[in-house]
Scaffold this active site. Structure first.
Site, PDB file in Angstrom:
ATOM      1  N   ASP A  93       0.839  -1.203   0.000  1.00 46.10           N
ATOM      2  CA  ASP A  93       0.000   0.000   0.000  1.00 46.10           C
ATOM      3  C   ASP A  93       0.877   1.258   0.000  1.00 46.10           C
ATOM      4  O   ASP A  93       1.993   1.241   0.532  1.00 46.10           O
ATOM      5  CB  ASP A  93      -0.901  -0.026   1.251  1.00 46.10           C
ATOM      6  CG  ASP A  93      -2.027   0.986   1.164  1.00 46.10           C
ATOM      7  OD1 ASP A  93      -2.336   1.462   0.055  1.00 46.10           O
ATOM      8  OD2 ASP A  93      -2.611   1.305   2.223  1.00 46.10           O
ATOM      9  N   ASN A 115     -10.725  -2.794  -5.856  1.00 39.25           N
ATOM     10  CA  ASN A 115      -9.917  -1.771  -6.536  1.00 39.25           C
ATOM     11  C   ASN A 115     -10.518  -1.314  -7.873  1.00 39.25           C
ATOM     12  O   ASN A 115     -10.134  -0.269  -8.396  1.00 39.25           O
ATOM     13  CB  ASN A 115      -8.472  -2.242  -6.742  1.00 39.25           C
ATOM     14  CG  ASN A 115      -7.649  -2.231  -5.471  1.00 39.25           C
ATOM     15  OD1 ASN A 115      -6.708  -3.004  -5.316  1.00 39.25           O
ATOM     16  ND2 ASN A 115      -7.980  -1.343  -4.526  1.00 39.25           N
TER      17      ASN A 115
HETATM   18  C1  FPP Z   1      -1.562   0.199  -3.514  1.00 40.70           C
HETATM   19  O1  FPP Z   1      -1.302   1.563  -3.430  1.00 40.70           O
HETATM   20  C2  FPP Z   1      -1.388  -0.396  -4.866  1.00 40.70           C
HETATM   21  C3  FPP Z   1      -2.366  -0.922  -5.664  1.00 40.70           C
HETATM   22  C4  FPP Z   1      -3.773  -0.971  -5.283  1.00 40.70           C
HETATM   23  C5  FPP Z   1      -2.212  -1.543  -7.018  1.00 40.70           C
HETATM   24  C6  FPP Z   1      -1.001  -1.756  -7.793  1.00 40.70           C
HETATM   25  C7  FPP Z   1       0.166  -2.504  -7.240  1.00 40.70           C
HETATM   26  C8  FPP Z   1       1.340  -2.507  -7.888  1.00 40.70           C
HETATM   27  C9  FPP Z   1       1.527  -1.746  -9.147  1.00 40.70           C
HETATM   28  C10 FPP Z   1       2.455  -3.274  -7.324  1.00 40.70           C
HETATM   29  C11 FPP Z   1       3.118  -4.157  -8.357  1.00 40.70           C
HETATM   30  C12 FPP Z   1       2.443  -5.408  -8.675  1.00 40.70           C
HETATM   31  C13 FPP Z   1       2.633  -6.151  -9.798  1.00 40.70           C
HETATM   32  C14 FPP Z   1       2.039  -7.507  -9.882  1.00 40.70           C
HETATM   33  C15 FPP Z   1       3.411  -5.695 -10.967  1.00 40.70           C
HETATM   34  P1  FPP Z   1      -2.487   2.637  -3.316  1.00 40.70           P
HETATM   35  O2  FPP Z   1      -2.811   3.102  -4.668  1.00 40.70           O
HETATM   36  O3  FPP Z   1      -3.641   2.068  -2.555  1.00 40.70           O
HETATM   37  O4  FPP Z   1      -1.801   3.784  -2.491  1.00 40.70           O
HETATM   38  P2  FPP Z   1      -2.470   4.896  -1.557  1.00 40.70           P
HETATM   39  O5  FPP Z   1      -2.979   4.187  -0.334  1.00 40.70           O
HETATM   40  O6  FPP Z   1      -1.345   5.801  -1.246  1.00 40.70           O
HETATM   41  O7  FPP Z   1      -3.556   5.551  -2.337  1.00 40.70           O
END
Ligand code: FPP
Length: 244
Positions: free
Chosen positions: A24, A72
């Site tokens: 996260d 998401n």
């Molecule tokens: C969390 O940060 C991340 C995600 C919901 C999605 C994407 C994850 C990645 C790109 C990691 C890599 C994975 C792969 C398989 C390539 P957030 O957007 O929830 O952050 P925030 O809490 O600061 O808004």
């Protein structure tokens, strides 16, 4: 701490056998730098590769990473599209990635929601890496633990209906065997980056006795040292599994 798992001789610490990570903080990482949120995901993907390799070298047997939840999809379309682009790119790399590290890659979650080309790449990646002997990497994509439990219950009911199982035979083991993580031990340690203290629909059934570790570090900044710190903290925990 009570743990019958491998004790690494070098550092005299116990490595958790199964680690789960809730990655996260990508969005906040980008915002702090005045960048659009998707840039945070691009950097998050770099950290994902680097940390996976590092963790496999530490002797962890199973790593489950929470990449995209069933919730998401509610994000703005632009962000969802950017994340899918990163996943698609990663899936192309995944065919060859982690080969030298002997890492076996599997995907958990409902893959049917992805475009056909992504589903083919997911299947191909699993097939290509199937015979590898090193760490198992589970990537949770379109994963939600409540959905996973619903899916397990439906399968149990079908087995009872088809006389493969009686109601009295339903045990924790029978439920576990129908989860996406079937056959795997429960996670010993769940790490969450980005400072929140919740599971957010991640391995709710499997996490009954997992040790939870939260760090304020945002996912793109999560370093080898941060992982080492989580393991040191894990080593201080007294795991009683409901006993004394
Ligand atoms: C969390 O940060 C991340 C995600 C919901 C999605 C994407 C994850 C990645 C790109 C990691 C890599 C994975 C792969 C398989 C390539 P957030 O957007 O929830 O952050 P925030 O809490 O600061 O808004």
């Amino acid at each position: 701490m009570k743990n019958d798992k491998t004790k690494t001789d070098k550092m005299n610490i116990y490595m958790p056998e199964h680690v789960g990570i809730i990655m996260d903080g990508n969005g906040r990482w980008a915002k702090k730098r005045g960048l659009p949120r998707p840039v945070g995901h691009t950097y998050g993907a770099k950290t994902f590769k680097d940390i996976t390799r590092y963790i496999s070298k530490q002797g962890v047997k199973i790593l489950t990473l929470y990449a995209f939840s069933t919730e998401n999809w509610k994000r703005p379309l632009e962000e969802v599209n950017a994340i899918m682009k990163i996943f698609r790119q990663y899936l192309h790399d995944a065919l060859t990635d982690f080969r030298e590290d002997d890492i076996k890659v599997k995907f958990i979650g409902d893959r049917s929601a992805f475009d056909e080309d992504m589903i083919n790449l997911i299947n191909e990646t699993e097939e290509i890496s199937e015979k590898r002997q090193g760490m198992l990497l589970n990537i949770a994509m379109n994963y939600g633990s409540r959905d996973e439990i619903v899916y397990a219950v439906k399968r149990l009911c079908a087995d009872v209906r088809d006389n493969k199982l009686s109601v009295d035979d339903i045990t924790h083991e029978e439920i576990s065997a129908r989860l996406y993580t079937s056959g795997l031990p429960d996670p010993d340690l769940i790490i969450r980056t980005g400072g929140e203290h919740r599971l957010s629909n991640f391995m709710l059934y499997q996490a009954a006795y997992s040790e939870f570790y939260s760090t304020d570090t945002l996912w793109p900044d999560f370093s080898h040292d941060d992982f080492d710190k989580a393991v040191m903290e894990y080593n201080k925990r007294n795991r009683r599994f409901g006993g004394v």
